[in-house]
Design a protein around this motif. Structure first.
Motif, PDB file in Angstrom:
ATOM      1  N   GLU A 261      -4.492   1.420  -7.394  1.00  0.00           N
ATOM      2  CA  GLU A 261      -4.080   2.770  -6.540  1.00  0.00           C
ATOM      3  C   GLU A 261      -4.473   3.788  -6.747  1.00  0.00           C
TER       4      GLU A 261
ATOM      5  N   ARG B 108       5.448   5.592  -3.819  1.00  0.00           N
ATOM      6  CA  ARG B 108       5.998   5.332  -2.548  1.00  0.00           C
ATOM      7  C   ARG B 108       5.145   4.422  -1.915  1.00  0.00           C
ATOM      8  N   THR B 109       5.369   3.258  -1.664  1.00  0.00           N
ATOM      9  CA  THR B 109       4.393   2.266  -0.854  1.00  0.00           C
ATOM     10  C   THR B 109       5.272   2.214   0.406  1.00  0.00           C
ATOM     11  N   THR B 110       4.667   1.378   1.372  1.00  0.00           N
ATOM     12  CA  THR B 110       5.219   1.054   2.791  1.00  0.00           C
ATOM     13  C   THR B 110       6.267   0.377   2.639  1.00  0.00           C
TER      14      THR B 110
ATOM     15  N   MET C  51       0.814  -0.914  -0.121  1.00  0.00           N
ATOM     16  CA  MET C  51       0.066  -0.182  -0.007  1.00  0.00           C
ATOM     17  C   MET C  51       0.866   1.370  -0.088  1.00  0.00           C
ATOM     18  N   LEU C  52       0.177   2.356  -0.403  1.00  0.00           N
ATOM     19  CA  LEU C  52       0.962   3.982  -0.251  1.00  0.00           C
ATOM     20  C   LEU C  52       1.313   4.033   0.990  1.00  0.00           C
ATOM     21  N   GLY C  53       2.617   4.579   1.090  1.00  0.00           N
ATOM     22  CA  GLY C  53       2.979   5.049   2.492  1.00  0.00           C
ATOM     23  C   GLY C  53       2.055   6.187   2.827  1.00  0.00           C
ATOM     24  N   ARG C  54       1.604   7.158   2.132  1.00  0.00           N
ATOM     25  CA  ARG C  54       0.597   8.166   2.471  1.00  0.00           C
ATOM     26  C   ARG C  54      -0.548   7.694   2.879  1.00  0.00           C
TER      27      ARG C  54
ATOM     28  N   THR D  95      -9.834   4.186  -0.903  1.00  0.00           N
ATOM     29  CA  THR D  95      -9.719   3.031  -1.602  1.00  0.00           C
ATOM     30  C   THR D  95      -9.046   1.919  -0.593  1.00  0.00           C
TER      31      THR D  95
ATOM     32  N   TYR E 120       7.823   3.057   7.438  1.00  0.00           N
ATOM     33  CA  TYR E 120       6.781   2.803   6.460  1.00  0.00           C
ATOM     34  C   TYR E 120       6.498   3.848   5.373  1.00  0.00           C
ATOM     35  N   ARG E 121       7.622   4.765   5.300  1.00  0.00           N
ATOM     36  CA  ARG E 121       7.780   5.980   4.318  1.00  0.00           C
ATOM     37  C   ARG E 121       6.226   6.439   4.277  1.00  0.00           C
ATOM     38  N   PHE E 122       5.789   7.061   5.384  1.00  0.00           N
ATOM     39  CA  PHE E 122       4.568   7.944   5.599  1.00  0.00           C
ATOM     40  C   PHE E 122       4.657   9.220   4.582  1.00  0.00           C
TER      41      PHE E 122
ATOM     42  N   ALA F  29      -1.013   4.418   4.322  1.00  0.00           N
ATOM     43  CA  ALA F  29      -0.610   4.075   5.656  1.00  0.00           C
ATOM     44  C   ALA F  29      -1.033   5.097   6.898  1.00  0.00           C
TER      45      ALA F  29
ATOM     46  N   VAL G 210      -8.138   8.312   1.911  1.00  0.00           N
ATOM     47  CA  VAL G 210      -7.552   6.615   2.002  1.00  0.00           C
ATOM     48  C   VAL G 210      -8.843   5.909   1.474  1.00  0.00           C
TER      49      VAL G 210
ATOM     50  N   GLU H 136      -2.386  -5.525   5.764  1.00  0.00           N
ATOM     51  CA  GLU H 136      -1.518  -4.288   6.627  1.00  0.00           C
ATOM     52  C   GLU H 136      -2.445  -2.961   6.740  1.00  0.00           C
TER      53      GLU H 136
END
Lengths: 314, 478
Positions: B248, B265-267, A1-4, A100, A310-312, A6, A98, A156
């Motif tokens: 996505e 950019r994913t986790t 999933m995207l960091g954003r 989706t 996790y690259r938020f 998450a 978020v 996740e």
């Protein structure tokens, strides 16, 4: 999933938890104030603000601590980023972002919570309507939680949501316990007084723990017992130990899904070792305030590490 | 000045008040329903839309407000015979549009053949020199097209506009049907309607079929929807489509160039995207190639695109075909690329750039509709019959100053379909936007589309930004 995403899911659930906790604390304060004379009632409202960390901001704008001023400031003032309405709006904005990542049911429950509470909080809240407003806030938060429980895949996304909820509840419980213990009482001479008891009871109510505590302790109320209950009792769903156990199981979920642990995992295991290695006696020997301050700092560190690992953000 | 009364074609009732064949089965059902109950159903639909967040954001005065597009519960019905002809015409037109774009950005045969003046390309910012000589993956420019149709008689459907840039509204087509089916489930067993629910799957399939060279061999290309973010007016639709496709939903800030690919950019780190269904306009797509202040796009995406690292849908530069001056050449364009006579007609159009046309337009301004060639969404246009004296004078000045900026069309008597009001059924003007998917495997058209309806009596403006509503659009099963 995207960091954003998450980040969005985690914060959506942090805000929802915080909104609910804020409403609960206000409710506890309201009950206390009802049974007081008007001067001590204003002390009660002041301590609610102190516990929420909103006293300074409130005092900048208002001179007196009346029920009407305090409840409206805490519930519906959009210039106050600690207000319930502000947090519900933010939870919903995150949910939209978020969209989706969450199920239709979770989105609709969140959107409906926002619509209902926005209407309920559109007008000033009076003494006579406060009880109803607070129970609506609790009810809406529970509907979102139920939708979450019933419809989300255990993946996740679910893990990040739960981590958000329990980071918030761990932090929240530690803060109100610290405020009660360290700040609220005028001096040590008041320990054991009627005021002291009333404050402990408010605290238990604010974490929805008064019934559980009474049931476990046959009706007695003592600060050591309450501190033990809130910090270490793993049966109580808002205790610090329980919250950390939940953070841990969801962090494990991430490690399993991703096939590796991150830096945040080792911070977490340090924090858990620390929680497991103490009993209430050692905590009081170390100093409850010092212990809680350290716990709050560790929780914040953990939260930062999760955002980084996790690259938020980039 | 009050709107002039025109005789127009009502799609439900004929001149004698009889029900036309398309609506017979529906009308039979409708006449048996209790009006009070219908009214309550309508209210319930509104609650449903609010709860699901099917809203659009408003810009300007009420910035940040989310509004509902009003939904009318009387369906707009088309017979399968009518639809067959329409869909043949749409397919022909969309095929021509793609061939036209490919030609424009390569040899420009159509200009050389003297069928289209070259100046139309240079005076339009939607024509992108960056696309010259480049062929998008699969040769497809317009993966998704919305063709706006109006009707003026039993057999007279005309194309009002081609939307090849980023047509919106498909989520309303899908949600309107969902809503109708949940409000009136038994109705759908009485009247057989062709389904629309396959659209998201078809879109996903169609996008995946256009994967770029960099991913050849991968059986499941990574598709993402690029949105400007939650404050965009069509955000609901972006999220809806991403959700329905299992793709996505990304924003510019999630993306960057990594090893010659566009990655999100994913986790777990950067992950390459194969096909980007972007709902961001060309000029914001790449701050390095276009608007340098854009925060909505990805720096360097045009380079990655040109080197085959990603597919962008729709292709940058397709907006040129939405130009209303180009539109006026569509009959020639269709014939040039397909070798066939156009099945669907254009609305007669005067190009004000041409002296004779300008003269005619100025002499007949109160009867005409005048549009900016680059405009869209019903903004910047003049509707002669309802315009005030002052508005007419202003437009006359504008026309004289920059004639090439305008086209003019007769004020059409758009067909009407009844809407449900407290006082009963009342005819209102409608248009129709069918949605078309184009891939190397072929062209797919979802039966029906989005019917937009002007809710005000006599009004011809159906745009949702200006008070229009929508209807569920039915194509009857054969």
């Amino acid at each position: 999933m995207l960091g954003r995403s998450a980040s969005g899911v985690l914060w959506m659930f942090r805000y929802l938890e915080r909104a609910e906790n804020t409403a609960r604390l206000l409710e506890a304060g309201f009950r206390m104030a009802l049974t007081r004379t008007s001067t001590s009632a204003s002390d009660e409202w002041k301590s609610v603000l102190i516990t929420l960390g909103q006293e300074a901001e409130f005092s900048k704008r208002y001179k007196e601590f009346s029920c009407a001023l305090v409840t409206n400031f805490i519930l519906r003032d959009l210039d106050n980023p600690g207000s319930v309405l502000w947090m519900i709006e933010n939870a919903r904005t995150n949910a939209r972002m978020v969209r989706t990542a969450i199920t239709r049911e979770v989105w609709e429950a969140t959107n409906e919570a926002w619509m209902v509470l926005r209407d309920v909080l559109a007008r000033p809240v009076r003494d006579s309507t406060l009880g109803d407003v607070l129970s609506q806030i609790r009810r809406q938060a529970m509907l979102v939680r139920g939708a979450m429980e019933g419809t989300m895949l255990r993946n996740e996304i679910f893990n990040f949501a739960r981590i958000g909820t329990y980071l918030e509840s761990a932090d929240n419980t530690a803060r109100i316990l610290d405020v009660k213990y360290h700040v609220l009482l005028p001096s040590v001479a008041w320990v054991g007084s009627v005021l002291d008891h009333a404050q402990w009871e408010m605290l238990l109510r604010s974490v929805a723990g008064e019934r559980a505590f009474r049931w476990l302790n046959a009706g007695t109320l003592n600060r050591r017992g309450i501190a033990e209950f809130l910090i270490l009792d793993r049966r109580f769903p808002r205790s610090m130990a329980y919250s950390y156990a939940k953070i841990a199981s969801n962090m494990n979920g991430l490690a399993n899904e991703y096939g590796e642990e991150a830096g945040a995992h080792s911070l977490l295991s340090d924090a858990i070792t620390r929680l497991r290695g103490v009993d209430i006696g050692t905590i009081f020997d170390f100093g409850l305030h010092e212990f809680l301050v350290e716990f709050i700092a560790r929780t914040e560190q953990l939260s930062q590490a999760i955002a980084g690992d996790y690259r938020f953000v980039e | 000045m009050p709107p002039t009364t025109r005789v127009c074609y009502d799609e439900m009732l004929d001149e004698d008040g009889g029900v036309r064949p398309a609506y017979q089965a529906y009308r039979e059902w409708f006449d048996q329903q209790d009006r009070g109950w219908m009214l309550r159903q309508g209210k319930e639909a509104e609650t449903f839309f609010r709860r699901t967040g099917i809203t659009f954001n408003v810009y300007g005065d009420d910035a940040g407000q989310e509004r509902l597009i009003p939904f009318d519960m009387i369906p707009r019905i088309i017979t399968s015979q009518e639809w067959q002809k329409l869909s043949r015409g749409i397919e022909q037109r969309v095929r021509a549009l793609n061939a036209f774009l490919l030609d424009l950005y390569h040899q420009r045969e159509i200009v050389r053949a003297g069928k289209l003046p070259e100046r139309l390309l240079h005076q339009n910012a939607a024509f992108l020199p960056q696309m010259a000589g480049f062929t998008p993956p699969g040769g497809i420019y317009t993966h998704i097209v919305g063709v706006d149709l109006v009707r003026t008689g039993p057999d007279d459907f005309m194309v009002l506009e081609d939307n090849a840039r980023t047509p919106s509204g498909v989520s309303y087509m899908l949600e309107n049907r969902e809503t109708m089916m949940s409000m009136f489930p038994e109705l759908f067993s009485k009247v057989r309607v062709q389904p629309v629910s396959d659209y998201p799957r078809a879109l996903a399939r169609s996008l995946a079929a256009c994967a770029p060279p960099a991913t050849s061999g991968s059986d499941r290309p990574v598709v993402a929807v690029l949105t400007p973010g939650i404050y965009n007016s069509a955000y609901f639709e972006h999220a809806f489509l991403a959700d329905q496709m299992g793709a996505e939903l990304v924003e510019g800030s999630d993306l960057r160039v990594v090893n010659g690919r566009i990655a999100m950019r994913t986790t777990r780190g950067w992950r390459a995207i194969d096909v980007l269904y972007r709902r961001v306009d060309d000029e914001y797509l790449d701050p390095l190639s276009f608007n340098p202040d854009s925060m909505l796009g990805v720096a360097g995406i045009m380079d990655v695109y040109r080197s085959g690292g990603i597919t962008i849908a729709n292709a940058p530069g397709t907006g040129i075909s939405d130009d209303k001056a180009i539109y006026s050449f569509m009959p020639e364009i269709v014939e040039f690329y397909t070798g066939e006579k156009p099945i669907l007609q254009n609305v007669p159009t005067w190009r004000c750039a041409e002296a004779d046309s300008l003269k005619y337009v100025l002499a007949h301004l109160p009867e005409l509709v005048v549009k900016e060639v680059h405009g869209s969404g019903g903004y910047g246009m003049l509707i002669g019959p309802t315009a005030s004296r002052g508005e007419l004078a202003t437009f006359e000045k504008k026309l004289r100053a920059r004639p090439e900026n305008y086209i003019a069309q007769p004020t059409l008597s758009l067909s009407t379909v009844p809407i449900f009001t407290k006082a009963g059924l009342a005819p209102r003007h409608v248009d129709l936007r069918p949605f078309v998917l184009v891939s190397p495997d072929g062209i797919e058209i979802t039966p029906g589309g989005l019917t937009r309806v002007a809710l005000k009596k006599g009004s011809l403006v159906v745009n949702s930004s200006q008070g229009g509503g929508t209807k569920d659009s039915w194509v009857l099963a054969e």
